[in-house]
Structure formats: structure tokens, C-alpha cells
Design a protein around this motif. Structure first.
Motif, mmCIF file in Angstrom:
data_model
loop_
_atom_site.group_PDB
_atom_site.id
_atom_site.type_symbol
_atom_site.label_atom_id
_atom_site.label_comp_id
_atom_site.label_asym_id
_atom_site.label_seq_id
_atom_site.Cartn_x
_atom_site.Cartn_y
_atom_site.Cartn_z
ATOM 1 N N LYS A 222 7.155 -0.424 -5.435
ATOM 2 C CA LYS A 222 5.910 -1.094 -5.048
ATOM 3 C C LYS A 222 5.829 -2.519 -5.583
ATOM 4 C CE LYS A 222 3.183 0.799 -8.893
ATOM 5 N NZ LYS A 222 1.974 1.577 -9.257
ATOM 6 N N GLU A 223 6.587 -2.819 -6.634
ATOM 7 C CA GLU A 223 6.568 -4.163 -7.213
ATOM 8 C C GLU A 223 7.035 -5.235 -6.243
ATOM 9 O OE1 GLU A 223 6.971 -1.335 -10.691
ATOM 10 O OE2 GLU A 223 7.775 -1.513 -8.658
ATOM 11 N N GLU A 225 5.985 -5.902 -3.425
ATOM 12 C CA GLU A 225 4.876 -6.480 -2.669
ATOM 13 C C GLU A 225 4.580 -7.912 -3.109
ATOM 14 O OE1 GLU A 225 1.612 -3.862 -3.176
ATOM 15 O OE2 GLU A 225 2.497 -2.211 -2.025
ATOM 16 N N ASN A 226 4.872 -8.214 -4.359
ATOM 17 C CA ASN A 226 4.591 -9.539 -4.906
ATOM 18 C C ASN A 226 5.752 -10.517 -4.752
ATOM 19 O OD1 ASN A 226 2.026 -8.620 -5.840
ATOM 20 N ND2 ASN A 226 3.030 -7.687 -7.620
ATOM 21 N N ILE A 227 6.815 -10.076 -4.070
ATOM 22 C CA ILE A 227 8.001 -10.921 -3.896
ATOM 23 C C ILE A 227 7.968 -11.571 -2.514
ATOM 24 C CG2 ILE A 227 10.525 -10.921 -3.767
ATOM 25 C CD1 ILE A 227 10.515 -8.595 -5.746
ATOM 26 N N LYS A 228 8.411 -12.804 -2.418
ATOM 27 C CA LYS A 228 8.378 -13.585 -1.182
ATOM 28 C C LYS A 228 9.137 -12.889 -0.060
ATOM 29 C CE LYS A 228 7.483 -17.510 1.030
ATOM 30 N NZ LYS A 228 6.110 -18.011 1.273
#
Length: 446
Positions: A222-223, A225-228
């Protein structure tokens, strides 16, 4: 066998020059002794099969001095009193044992199959335990994480271990990339992942913080989601990637060579690999990624933990005298666009074989199949994601299948199986094993 060497001479001595009145009893005892020795030989011979799968059967399986060593359910354990020769220190706490050197810290949790290696959490197929005030650790996992190779010597009948040189893990490193060789001068800090399987592997070895760009299909963990988001697998946005200024871009199977060529021209090292067709190929990819991002201990530990699960599955199945091997159809796609499944040359097929089942698509390679073949093979079990399974069981073409009539179909998260990621073993292996052999699942230990 050690007991045999210790006690048999005393028994033989007892029978030396026996009195005549006891000859019948002596002969009877000799026959029992002979039978006992034969049984030991048979047990030892059969147990050596499990050594070849990576599971120890006796202390003599390792080419080293006598150690405080135990074998339980085919898995070897070593006392923490005996591991200092591997260049590590040991600290026993209330509920955990910490084994470390200057590069790695391994935390083994007492009465648990959970292990922490630096900053990554893993599970193995067996538990660390305490006995007679001594802590016993999983031996093979310890050695493989510390970069020892473990080899079955069929001629000598033993398992040998040997330290692998660490020189290959120092920068600069050279990575084979198809017909080309790519030189990585230093540990990268910014990586673009162009495949979901690559993204998952990087996170699993503790390098998720290096991923600064990913495709829209990279949705786990889920982490991300914050990646480009840099676009699709086939058509990533070159301008967005260049603006991020990564050192490396890593792709897997679904890529266009012209895209990678453009990235190379922009000074971004671009590495690609084919999706592996066997589980061992996933191991190799993890080890290579560990080299690239300087997560060698984590990569080796992850691979060892995955291997332990595969080995335990084989061990459990090898101990079943009347093993049922149902046939499986793993549905990748169905309906108006045709039938797609995992042919014999896919790692999904390798997992199906590992859990003791028969893949009905073993007669083809690749992914293309047909309605006629499915009906002709009439699988015992159908496995796939919810959309595909529902499409099959509601399609009149498949109404005559045994799996449909007996409701022997199972809906799974296909991303666990379709991606060449650690999840295919850490989760997928057990899911499939439970579908095929639910009565044996408790024996796995993970």
C-alpha cells in the motif's frame, strides 16, 4: 546412526560365547538385532531424500565437527552456543535472540517462526525454541543469510557448506542484462520500477524507500500509493521519468526495448529481465536486486525463507503414502477474448506441481488455451480471480465440468499468483496447498 555406533558393540559383546542352554534365545535375539539394523539402514536411506530437498535428517548431514544440533520434522536447528565460528555475536533477551555482525542483525523470536533481518520481517517454516536452557535457531536459514552455499554431496552422502566470497557484492558491480553488461558504480538512491513484480521484490528486501517512480499497475504494498505514477508497463512517460532523475530503471517482461534505449540515452541505467518460468528464477531475481541496491543479507534471507516453505511442502507430501493428485485449471482469462491459463513453462505451473497437483495445461507452453481442451481435460479444481471464475461457472460451455458441478472452484487474488513476487510463495503456495490438501495444511508450520 550415532546410537548404532555407540550401543551395538556392547550388544555383540553380550552374545560372545553364549552358554549352550541359551542358544535358542541367543539366536532369536540375534535375529531381532539384525532386523533392527536393517530397519535403521532403510530409514537412513529413505531419509536422505529429504536432505536433497534441503531438509536435514541427522547430525552427520553437515561436514563439520560435532555440534549441539537437533533435527525436528526434517528441519535442522543449532544451539546459539555453537554459532560464534560464523563471525557473529549472540545476545539472548527475554523473548528473542539477536545474532549480528557489522553488516546484519537477525532477530529470532522464541517459539515463533518470525524472523527480522535488519529492517525486514520474514517468516520461515519452523520455530526458534528453547530446550535445557539453550536456544536453538533454524540452521539452514542462518547459514544462507550469512552467505554460505549449502550443497548436497551425493558421493559422500552429506550436506556441505562453504562460505561464498563477499567480493562480488562490492561496488562497482556488473549486471548481465541480456547480451549487454551494465556497470553500477555505487548504491543507487533513486529507482524507477517498471513492473509490479519488481516493485514488490524491492519492498520485500527493504529497498522500498529507493523507489521514486512506478507504473499504474504497481499497486502493492500500500505504500506505493505515495510514489509517482510514471504510466503504463508498455508506455511509461519518458519525460516524467527523466524529470525524476533516477539512477536506475528496472523492467520485467512487459516493456519496449525502445523505451529502455531512450532511458539509457538519458543517462539512466535500464535493466530488464524476462518473467521467470520457475520458482528458482524468482530467487535469482531477488538475489540480483539485492546486489543492485546493497541489500544482500536481506535478499538472501528472503530467498532462504521462501525456499524453506517450498522444501517443507515437499517434505510433507513425501511423507504421504497415498497422495491424491487432483487436476487443476488455473484460469487467467476466459470469455470472448479466448481462454488463457498457465502453461507448462510458467512459474505458476511450477507452484501447481510443487503442491502435488496436476496442471491440465501441462500439454501447452505459454498462456493460450481453448474451451475444447478444458472440457476434454475436465479438471477436478478451478482456481482464478473472482471475475474469471464467475464467468466460467455461469458459462453453459462449462456446465458439464466436474469442478463446476461439484462446486470445486476457488476465487483468489490473482496478483498473488500472476506476479513473480515473493507473495507467490509466501502466500500463494499455502493458499494452493490448502485448496489441494486441506487435511495436511497444519503440518506446514507456516
Amino acid at each position: 546412526m550415532c546410537g548404532l555406533k555407540t550401543h551395538i558393540p556392547n550388544v555383540l559383546f553380550f552374545f560372545e560365547k553364549p552358554p549352550r542352554q541359551n542358544m535358542k534365545g541367543v539366536i532369536y535375539m540375534k535375529k531381532l538385532l539384525k532386523l533392527f539394523i536393517i530397519c535403521l539402514v532403510v530409514v537412513f536411506a529413505s531419509s536422505s531424500l529429504y536432505v536433497q530437498e534441503g531438509l536435514a535428517t541427522s547430525q552427520s548431514d553437515f561436514n563439520r565437527r560435532a555440534v549441539d544440533f537437533k533435527v525436528i520434522n526434517g528441519r535442522s536447528f543449532i544451539s546459539t552456543d555453537e554459532i560464534y565460528e560464523f563471525g557473529v555475536s549472540v545476545k539472548n533477551e527475554y523473548s528473542s535472540t539477536i545474532v549480528s555482525n557489522e553488516d546484519v542483525t537477525m532477530t529470532f523470536y522464541l517459539d515463533s517462526n518470525k524472523v527480522k533481518v535488519n529492517n525486514i520481517d520474514l517468516t520461515v517454516d519452523c520455530k526458534t525454541f528453547k530446550e535445557d536452557n539453550k536456544i536453538y535457531l533454524p540452521y539452514r536459514f542462518l547459514l544462507e543469510t550469512l552467505n554460505y552455499s549449502i550443497i548436497w554431496d551425493s558421493g559422500a552422502g552429506i550436506v556441505k557448506y562453504e562460505k561464498i566470497s563477499d567480493d562480488t557484492y562490492k561496488y562497482p558491480i556488473t549486471i548481465k542484462n541480456g547480451d549487454n553488461e551494465m556497470v553500477i558504480e555505487k548504491e543507487p538512491s533513486k529507482i524507477i520500477s517498471l513492473a509490479p513484480g519488481v516493485t514488490e521484490k524491492l519492498f520485500e528486501i527493504g529497498a522500498g524507500d529507493k523507489v521514486v517512480g512506478r507504473t499504474q499497475y504497481c499497486d502493492y504494498p500500500k505504500e506505493v500509493e505515495n510514489i509517482k505514477n510514471v504510466g503504463t508497463l508498455y508506455e511509461p512517460n519518458i519525460e516524467v521519468i527523466v524529470d525524476i532523475q533516477p539512477e536506475i530503471a528496472i523492467a520485467e517482461t512487459h516493456f519496449k526495448q525502445e523505451i529502455l534505449d531512450k532511458l539509457n540515452e538519458a543517462g539512466i541505467i535500464s535493466i530488464s529481465s524476462a518473467t521467470p518460468n520457475k520458482v528458482e528464477g524468482i530467487y535469482a531475481q531477488i538475489i540480483q536486486l539485492g546486489k543492485i541496491v546493497n541489500r544482500n543479507y536481506e535478499a538472501r534471507a528472503l530467498v532462504s525463507s521462501m525456499k524453506s516453505k517450498v522444501q517443507k511442502v515437499k517434505y510433507v507430501l513425501n511423507n504421504q503414502s497415498n497422495l491424491n493428485k487432483p487436476s487443476i485449471y488455473y484460469v487467467v482469462g476466459t470469455g470472448q477474448y479466448g481462454e488463457y491459463t498457465a502453461g507448462s513453462d510458467t512459474f505458476i505451473a511450477d507452484i501447481i506441481r510443487t503442491v502435488g497437483a496436476t496442471n491440465i495445461a501441462a500439454d501447452v507452453t505459454g498462456w493460450k488455451y481453448s474451451v475444447e481442451k478444458v472440457i476434454d481435460k475436465d479438471p477436478d479444481i478451478i482456481v482464478g480471480n473472482e471475475t474469471n471464475v464467475d464467468a466460467m461457472i455461469n458459462n453453459n460451455n462449462y456446465s458439464i465440468l466436474t469442478a463446476v458441478n461439484q462446486k470445486s472452484y476457488y476465487k483468489v487474488d490473482n496478483n498473488i499468483f500472476d506476479r513473480s513476487s515473493p507473495r507467490s510463495i509466501n502466500e500463494g503456495l499455502k493458499i494452493l496447498f490448502n485448496i489441494v490438501h486441506s487435511d495436511l495444511t497444519k503440518k506446514l508450520g507456516f
